[in-house]
Design a protein around this motif. Structure first.
Motif, PDB file in Angstrom:
ATOM      1  N   ILE A   7       0.872  -1.176   0.000  1.00  0.00           N
ATOM      2  CA  ILE A   7       0.000   0.000   0.000  1.00  0.00           C
ATOM      3  C   ILE A   7       0.908   1.226   0.000  1.00  0.00           C
ATOM      4  N   THR A   8       0.628   2.153  -0.879  1.00  0.00           N
ATOM      5  CA  THR A   8       1.433   3.376  -0.895  1.00  0.00           C
ATOM      6  C   THR A   8       0.887   4.354   0.135  1.00  0.00           C
ATOM      7  N   VAL A   9       1.761   4.802   1.025  1.00  0.00           N
ATOM      8  CA  VAL A   9       1.351   5.752   2.059  1.00  0.00           C
ATOM      9  C   VAL A   9       2.144   7.050   1.890  1.00  0.00           C
ATOM     10  N   LYS A  10       1.556   8.124   2.395  1.00  0.00           N
ATOM     11  CA  LYS A  10       2.201   9.441   2.281  1.00  0.00           C
ATOM     12  C   LYS A  10       2.608   9.917   3.673  1.00  0.00           C
ATOM     13  N   VAL A  11       3.798  10.443   3.806  1.00  0.00           N
ATOM     14  CA  VAL A  11       4.295  10.933   5.095  1.00  0.00           C
ATOM     15  C   VAL A  11       3.515  12.179   5.503  1.00  0.00           C
ATOM     16  N   THR A  12       2.961  12.145   6.744  1.00  0.00           N
ATOM     17  CA  THR A  12       2.195  13.295   7.241  1.00  0.00           C
ATOM     18  C   THR A  12       2.937  14.067   8.334  1.00  0.00           C
ATOM     19  N   GLU A  13       3.860  13.393   9.028  1.00  0.00           N
ATOM     20  CA  GLU A  13       4.539  14.037  10.160  1.00  0.00           C
ATOM     21  C   GLU A  13       5.818  13.266  10.467  1.00  0.00           C
ATOM     22  N   ILE A  14       6.829  13.957  10.924  1.00  0.00           N
ATOM     23  CA  ILE A  14       8.087  13.303  11.297  1.00  0.00           C
ATOM     24  C   ILE A  14       8.508  13.812  12.666  1.00  0.00           C
ATOM     25  N   ASP A  15       8.770  12.883  13.591  1.00  0.00           N
ATOM     26  CA  ASP A  15       9.277  13.253  14.922  1.00  0.00           C
ATOM     27  C   ASP A  15      10.705  12.755  15.042  1.00  0.00           C
ATOM     28  N   GLU A  16      11.619  13.643  15.387  1.00  0.00           N
ATOM     29  CA  GLU A  16      13.000  13.220  15.629  1.00  0.00           C
ATOM     30  C   GLU A  16      13.068  12.732  17.068  1.00  0.00           C
ATOM     31  N   GLU A  17      13.239  11.417  17.270  1.00  0.00           N
ATOM     32  CA  GLU A  17      13.251  10.854  18.625  1.00  0.00           C
ATOM     33  C   GLU A  17      14.634  10.975  19.261  1.00  0.00           C
ATOM     34  N   THR A  18      15.667  10.721  18.464  1.00  0.00           N
ATOM     35  CA  THR A  18      17.065  10.841  18.903  1.00  0.00           C
ATOM     36  C   THR A  18      17.851  11.312  17.673  1.00  0.00           C
ATOM     37  N   PRO A  19      19.157  11.561  17.818  1.00  0.00           N
ATOM     38  CA  PRO A  19      19.923  11.983  16.639  1.00  0.00           C
ATOM     39  C   PRO A  19      19.891  10.982  15.481  1.00  0.00           C
ATOM     40  N   THR A  20      19.610   9.693  15.754  1.00  0.00           N
ATOM     41  CA  THR A  20      19.612   8.702  14.663  1.00  0.00           C
ATOM     42  C   THR A  20      18.284   7.966  14.493  1.00  0.00           C
ATOM     43  N   VAL A  21      17.283   8.316  15.277  1.00  0.00           N
ATOM     44  CA  VAL A  21      15.997   7.603  15.220  1.00  0.00           C
ATOM     45  C   VAL A  21      14.874   8.602  14.975  1.00  0.00           C
ATOM     46  N   ARG A  22      14.009   8.288  14.020  1.00  0.00           N
ATOM     47  CA  ARG A  22      12.867   9.170  13.767  1.00  0.00           C
ATOM     48  C   ARG A  22      11.586   8.352  13.588  1.00  0.00           C
ATOM     49  N   THR A  23      10.474   8.950  14.037  1.00  0.00           N
ATOM     50  CA  THR A  23       9.162   8.342  13.820  1.00  0.00           C
ATOM     51  C   THR A  23       8.535   8.991  12.602  1.00  0.00           C
ATOM     52  N   ILE A  58       5.894   4.199  11.740  1.00  0.00           N
ATOM     53  CA  ILE A  58       7.053   3.343  11.989  1.00  0.00           C
ATOM     54  C   ILE A  58       8.115   4.224  12.621  1.00  0.00           C
ATOM     55  N   THR A  59       9.000   3.591  13.392  1.00  0.00           N
ATOM     56  CA  THR A  59      10.080   4.347  14.023  1.00  0.00           C
ATOM     57  C   THR A  59      11.388   3.713  13.583  1.00  0.00           C
ATOM     58  N   VAL A  60      12.234   4.492  12.963  1.00  0.00           N
ATOM     59  CA  VAL A  60      13.333   3.986  12.147  1.00  0.00           C
ATOM     60  C   VAL A  60      14.682   4.460  12.676  1.00  0.00           C
ATOM     61  N   GLN A  61      15.635   3.519  12.744  1.00  0.00           N
ATOM     62  CA  GLN A  61      17.014   3.907  13.044  1.00  0.00           C
ATOM     63  C   GLN A  61      17.847   3.754  11.784  1.00  0.00           C
ATOM     64  N   ARG A  62      18.714   4.725  11.551  1.00  0.00           N
ATOM     65  CA  ARG A  62      19.545   4.703  10.351  1.00  0.00           C
ATOM     66  C   ARG A  62      20.633   3.649  10.522  1.00  0.00           C
ATOM     67  N   GLY A 100      15.620  -2.847  24.385  1.00  0.00           N
ATOM     68  CA  GLY A 100      16.963  -2.295  24.246  1.00  0.00           C
ATOM     69  C   GLY A 100      17.092  -1.571  22.926  1.00  0.00           C
ATOM     70  N   GLY A 101      17.582  -0.319  22.945  1.00  0.00           N
ATOM     71  CA  GLY A 101      17.740   0.456  21.715  1.00  0.00           C
ATOM     72  C   GLY A 101      16.403   0.622  21.012  1.00  0.00           C
ATOM     73  N   VAL A 102      16.391   0.426  19.671  1.00  0.00           N
ATOM     74  CA  VAL A 102      15.115   0.536  18.941  1.00  0.00           C
ATOM     75  C   VAL A 102      14.238  -0.696  19.135  1.00  0.00           C
ATOM     76  N   GLY A 103      14.694  -1.646  19.950  1.00  0.00           N
ATOM     77  CA  GLY A 103      13.845  -2.773  20.341  1.00  0.00           C
ATOM     78  C   GLY A 103      12.622  -2.316  21.115  1.00  0.00           C
ATOM     79  N   VAL A 104      12.651  -1.091  21.579  1.00  0.00           N
ATOM     80  CA  VAL A 104      11.476  -0.535  22.269  1.00  0.00           C
ATOM     81  C   VAL A 104      10.295  -0.372  21.308  1.00  0.00           C
ATOM     82  N   VAL A 105      10.557  -0.278  20.014  1.00  0.00           N
ATOM     83  CA  VAL A 105       9.495   0.111  19.059  1.00  0.00           C
ATOM     84  C   VAL A 105       8.275  -0.816  19.097  1.00  0.00           C
ATOM     85  N   PRO A 106       8.425  -2.154  18.932  1.00  0.00           N
ATOM     86  CA  PRO A 106       7.216  -2.997  18.952  1.00  0.00           C
ATOM     87  C   PRO A 106       6.584  -3.123  20.331  1.00  0.00           C
TER      88      PRO A 106
END
Ligand code: FES
Length: 255
Positions: A7-23, A58-62, A100-106
């Motif tokens: 499914i194609t989705v469009k980004v509506t908002e971006i939250d910077e959670e940490t210097p390398t992780v964003r929602t 989704i919350t993503v780490q680079r 631990g780390g981005v393991g918090v996401v789910p």
């Protein structure tokens, strides 16, 4: 569940959670159980498995090419999502969550729905703690940082050993680096409650729907995408968990 086209989705908002992780929030709401994942398709780059941090984010780490591309998306940009896939967590009774780390996401949606009594959140430094402020409001939050910049100085297993009566919890939901999770499984097994643990595994995935076999774990051939990604601890004892994983070519590597 969508096994086929993304499914194609469009980004509506971006939250910077940490210097390398964003929602990354998007304009489509999926029906998810906490712990389920999706395959995120970045046009022209790659498709990667990723946990939902909510029904529409989704919350993503680079960490690689696809996640690097995701961290460059802007509001209004589009990408593809297949899913939700997998079983998710099945908490019962008094629940301890350990991320631990981005393991918090789910684990975060599990806490948001009110299922978690105590949450142990770990990161390398205070700057890398994800969702700490939100979790503080809805759980009894304990923090561990490798460098001691916030909370307990050391790993989440140190908090377990020092502060937590494991057998007082009915379900222990865990996601994070595999060696962290192995340390927790060893403690549950030592207390005779390995089956109370629910561990969210990461493995290399191609199809996400149980067909290609790339995510199978030894010795039973359990498929992380279809039979998991959440497994009770008793199913992981005497498996490859904590010992090795496989890369994109099927070669064994350290988890
Ligand atoms: S990713 Fe293909 S079987 Fe799991």
């Amino acid at each position: 569940m969508h096994d086929g086209m993304p499914i194609t989705v469009k980004v509506t908002e971006i939250d910077e959670e940490t210097p390398t992780v964003r929602t990354i929030r998007f304009d489509h709401s999926f029906t998810i159980r906490p712990g389920q994942f999706c395959m995120v398709w970045v046009p022209g780059v790659d498709e990667v498995p990723m946990g939902f941090s909510s029904a529409n984010s989704i919350t993503v780490q680079r960490v690689g090419e696809a996640t690097e591309a995701l961290t460059k998306l802007k509001v209004g940009d589009s990408f593809g999502i297949r899913g939700p896939f997998g079983n998710g967590f099945t908490p019962r009774g008094r629940v301890l969550a350990i991320g631990g780390g981005v393991g918090v996401v789910p684990l975060y949606p599990l806490a948001k729905e009110g299922s978690v009594k105590t949450f142990i959140l770990g990161a390398r430094t205070e700057r890398e703690l994800v969702f700490a402020h939100q979790l503080e409001d809805i759980t009894d939050l304990r923090i561990a940082t490798d460098d001691g910049s916030e909370g307990y100085h050391g790993f989440v297993t140190g908090v377990l050993d020092q502060d937590i009566d494991l057998v007082s919890y009915d379900t222990i939901c865990v996601c994070g680096p595999e060696m962290m999770m192995k340390g927790i499984l060893d403690r549950l097994d030592g207390a005779g409650i390995a089956s109370h643990g629910q561990f969210s595994l990461h493995r290399y995935m191609k199809c996400g729907i149980g067909v290609c076999g790339s995510c199978s774990i030894d010795p039973e051939g359990l498929r992380v995408c279809r039979d998991g990604p959440v497994f009770t601890g008793d199913r992981l004892l005497n498996s490859e968990f904590g010992t090795y994983a496989r890369d994109a070519s099927g070669q064994k590597k350290r988890p």
